[in-house]
Design an enzyme around this catalytic site. Structure first.
Site, short mmCIF file in Angstrom:
data_model
loop_
_atom_site.label_atom_id
_atom_site.label_comp_id
_atom_site.label_asym_id
_atom_site.label_seq_id
_atom_site.Cartn_x
_atom_site.Cartn_y
_atom_site.Cartn_z
CG ASN A 43 -1.97 1.05 1.16
OD1 ASN A 43 -1.75 2.11 0.58
ND2 ASN A 43 -3.10 0.78 1.77
CG ASP A 44 2.83 2.85 -3.71
OD1 ASP A 44 3.91 2.45 -3.24
OD2 ASP A 44 2.54 2.75 -4.91
CB CYS A 45 -1.65 5.53 0.22
SG CYS A 45 -1.62 5.88 -1.54
#
Ligand code: GLC
Ligand code: GLC
Length: 814
Positions: free
Chosen positions: A486-488
């Site tokens: 999850n890049d975020c």
């Protein structure tokens, strides 16, 4: 509501109304020359790298959304009226319209005032060019005097610079025109050694290469002055905006049909042969002329088109299924496989949502893309693996992205996404299972592309695994670094300044925040690495990996389990993320999906409980949302995830990429009904009937469908370039239908709905065609196998003796 229909026999989606809710696109090219084309002929082309070698120009986020493309204008020279057969850019009311998106080609046609015009666009195999085959037919009772104009706008190669650096760019555009062929050669006088060319099979009555002359002052592509007047101006671009437009006059008798071929191509010259004569500044056009001498001849285009069809027959023929569900069949047999080719080629670079200038190839993305691609062209998968591994850092860590043209790590996005290295193990494992080509592990591969640092690929995998062991946090779970899958979820970022990148800003030392997701990934990758080590006869090493895996599983049970589901992470304060203790973001899909797919908690029931919680708390009729409750405000300690309004993207959107993890988890606990139910909820074909809600293309997956917290619940965004393609393909073929590649053969382990009486699969695997017939005789998932009429124990079809071409497999599921 629908905007078209599937033509499965021809492997096409047919759009019957041009004003689709969003541009519905297709890709041209599958090797080095690529293009995007929308259902109204919008889009652009590039060679290898959408940023560094852009051939035609496109303006993003336009109004209308999709504007600029491969346009054709037809003009009725008697009446002075003109229109575009692809509807855009003139948007005249057409008598009929259809766009057929097929495998590597798109045909757009319509009729206006009794004149039918249809253009087939495609890129021939092994060529760096695209063909537009225009067929124009006069259905009137009288003869028609017509003019045809082609139109493209050249990009000055570097798409980023092209759209920003106008003080320079308005002065550098250069073209040459010779025998009706338009050559674009901006910057060729200095360091470039490549050019593009645009040609037409008919004798032309004029051309234009200066945009402002073609359009006229204050006019747009919907109303070009030259087309209105009916006569090209033979303008030669210098500076400003070079374009390519041919003008052809046609006189068609009633019922008469004519074909015009346009060719747009790309060529490079050796440095010492750039000019002809050598001491001049005139472009050496030999290579282009040679290609054109073949492709402007009638017949060559048709033959090339047939070859392309054969190519796709072969690729899709590797895995064909026949199940009771039409949407499963259509996606597996045609569109999902096709999308996997696109994600393999493009990674996340060029689509209607990816500008082609933002991202290169992602390390984790490209490795995951292999799951859906490796069976199609294993040699290209091999090359990709070696390219990816060559960007790996000596620590075992990885650049998050690399540029396809240079094949070098892209420092803009940096490194330190602590999940990255494990995806290399997953990618290599998929390759080995598919091909049995163990020699790849012996390949000498450098680190950070630095000559002299080469080790065998196998050591890259060892370093990947080690990377996590060297970076464990306070609970013994993997440290998260900049982010995991999850890049975020940016737990070390703490950004309070607008404009900072959430992924590269780091305000914490990173010694506390841990990821349960990476722990699950570590378990999966560690098991694969142990298998690989065992095959290389490193028995002790294999045992040591399994010991680490078991230790990690125990840590997950102890510090990663929340009572009813898996926790997501620990933040920089050591507080839980994705726990009942949280006010928002109590449960996340990633760990429920990935831990169960990795087999964590299968024996002791934790997996089944996590999946039950997922169903109760995260599943919606449009798919499974990423977390709940959505974050209603910005949390400094969580990062980008809480920057999105609730229901979108990583903040409780249906992030389709990770839905298949839950499908595989359901398959692992033996729940075929549930696995296939989730599969169907996000299957684009199954959503076709609600195209007005879904809005994206009904033939490919989108990255995201708005979650239940969004006002537009059910609306898809960011279609095409997403890990969703590979993961869904992998989930349905290998875990639900259960025809699963393994190191020593093909496993048959279906976990399908109870209501299915059976299904068939034809699978080409390591040079052998397996015809697999599955029949259900009870409600469970136990498999009895017959191979070529002989019953065998277990569910692994062993590799047949060499020379065998066909194997018949019958599986009874009870
Ligand atoms: C995008 C990225 C992918 C990431 C995902 C979740 O799809 O390409 O790398 O895992 O978003 O943030
Ligand atoms: C992924 C995410 C997106 C984020 C981006 C950052 O693509 O899906 O939400 O903005 O990564 O690089």
């Amino acid at each position: 509501m629908k905007y078209g229909y599937f033509d499965d026999k021809n492997r096409e989606y047919v759009i019957t109304q041009p004003d689709t809710p969003l541009p519905w696109i297709n890709y041209l090219g599958c090797q080095a020359y690529f293009g995007i084309i929308s259902n109204t002929a919008g889009g652009y082309s590039f060679y290898r790298d959408a940023r560094l070698r852009r051939i035609t120009r496109y303006r993003y986020n336009n109004a209308p959304f999709d504007f600029g493309g491969r346009y054709i204008y037809v003009r009725d020279d008697a009446a002075g009226d003109f229109w575009s057969p692809s509807w855009q850019p003139t948007r005249r009311k057409l008598e009929n319209y259809s766009c057929r998106h097929g495998m590597g080609y798109t045909t757009i046609g319509s009729q206006y005032n009794g004149v039918e015009a249809s253009t087939r666009y495609f890129v021939p195999l092994d060529e760096n060019l695209e063909i537009w085959q225009l067929t124009i037919t006069n259905h009137r009772r009288q003869a028609a005097e017509l003019s045809v104009f082609s139109a493209i706008e050249f990009c000055l190669w570097d798409a980023q610079d092209d759209s920003t650096n106008f003080q320079r760019n308005f002065s550098i555009g250069e073209v040459e025109v010779e025998n009706g062929v338009i050559y674009h050669k901006t910057e060729y006088r200095e360091r470039r050694d490549h050019y593009s060319f645009f040609a037409c099979s008919e004798k032309i009555s004029g051309f234009d290469t200066q945009r402002d002359t073609f359009l006229g002052p204050y006019r747009g592509w919907d109303d070009p002055a030259v087309v209105e007047s009916g006569q090209a101006c033979n303008s030669l671009a210098h500076g400003w905006a070079p374009i390519g437009s041919h003008h052809v006059r046609l006189s068609l008798e009633p019922g008469e049909s004519r074909q015009i071929v346009f060719v747009l191509g790309y060529q490079e010259n050796p440095r010492d042969q750039k000019f002809d004569p050598l001491d001049s500044q005139i472009l050496n056009k030999k290579k282009a002329k040679c290609v054109l001498s073949r492709y402007l001849v009638p017949g060559t285009a048709d033959a090339a088109f047939e070859k392309l069809g054969q190519y796709w027959d072969d690729l899709l023929g590797i895995c064909q299924v026949d199940t009771p569900d039409v949407h499963t069949n259509r996606m597996v047999n045609i569109w999902n496989a096709y999308q996997c080719m696109a994600t393999f080629n493009m990674s996340r670079s060029a689509s209607s949502y990816e500008s082609g200038i933002g991202r290169g190839l992602g390390f984790r993305d490209s490795n995951q893309d292999l799951l859906g691609f490796v069976h199609m062209v294993p040699e290209r998968a091999r090359e990709r693996i070696l390219d990816l591994a060559a960007t790996q850092l000596p620590t075992g860590g990885a650049y998050h992205q690399y540029q396809p043209l240079t094949k070098r790590g892209n420092n803009d996005v940096g490194s330190g996404f602590n999940d990255d290295p494990h995806w290399l193990i997953i990618g290599v494992a998929a390759y080995l299972k598919e091909t049995g080509d163990w020699s790849i592990l012996d390949e000498a591969v450098p680190y950070d592309n630095e000559p002299g640092t080469e080790t065998e690929l196998y050591e890259h995998l060892q370093r990947s695994f080690r990377y996590t062991l060297d970076r464990l946090g306070p609970h013994g779970l993997p440290l998260i670094g900049r982010a995991d899958w999850n890049d975020c979820l940016n737990l070390n970022c703490f950004s309070d300044s607008p404009g900072q990148s959430f992924q590269t800003t780091t305000n914490k030392d990173g010694k506390v925040a841990e990821s349960v997701f990476i722990a699950g990934l570590f378990v999966l990758a560690g098991r694969e690495l142990a298998e690989i080590a065992r095959h290389r006869c490193h028995k002790a090493e294999a045992r040591s990996y399994l010991a680490e895996v078991e230790k990690m599983e125990a840590t997950i049970r102890q510090h990663g389990w929340d009572g009813e589901w898996f926790i997501r992470a620990y933040d920089d304060f050591g507080r839980k993320v994705g726990s009942k203790e949280c006010v928002e973001g109590k449960i996340f899909i990633e760990t429920q999906g990935f831990c169960t797919l990795a087999g964590v908690g299968l024996e002791d029931g934790l997996a089944a409980r996590a999946l039950k919680s997922t169903r109760q708390l995260l599943a919606t009729k449009h798919g499974i949302v990423l977390q709940q409750p959505a974050y209603s405000k910005y949390y400094l300690e969580l990062g980008e995830i809480s920057s999105y309004p609730p229901g979108y993207k990583e903040n409780a959107g249906i992030f389709c990429h990770n839905n298949p993890w839950v499908m595989i988890g359901e398959a692992r606990v033996g729940n075929g009904d549930s696995a296939h139910d989730y599969y169907s909820r996000i299957n684009p074909s199954a959503r076709e009937e609600m195209s007005n809600v879904h809005r994206c293309e009904p033939y490919v997956y989108a990255q995201m469908i708005a979650g239940r917290d969004a006002p537009t619940h059910g609306e898809a965004k960011n279609s095409w370039l997403t890990g969703t393609a590979a993961w869904n393909y992998y989930a349905i073929t290998q875990w639900i239908l259960g025809v699963r590649t393994d190191y020593d053969g093909l496993l048959i382990a279906p976990v399908v709905p109870k209501g299915w009486k059976g299904f068939k699969v034809t699978r080409k695997f390591r040079g052998v065609t397996y015809d697999i017939v599955v029949e259900r005789s009870g409600d469970g998932n136990a498999v009895s196998l017959e191979v070529d009429g002989q019953s065998i124990a277990g569910n692994l079809v062993p590799l047949p003796p060499s020379g065998t071409t066909n194997v018949a497999v019958k599986a009874i599921v009870a």
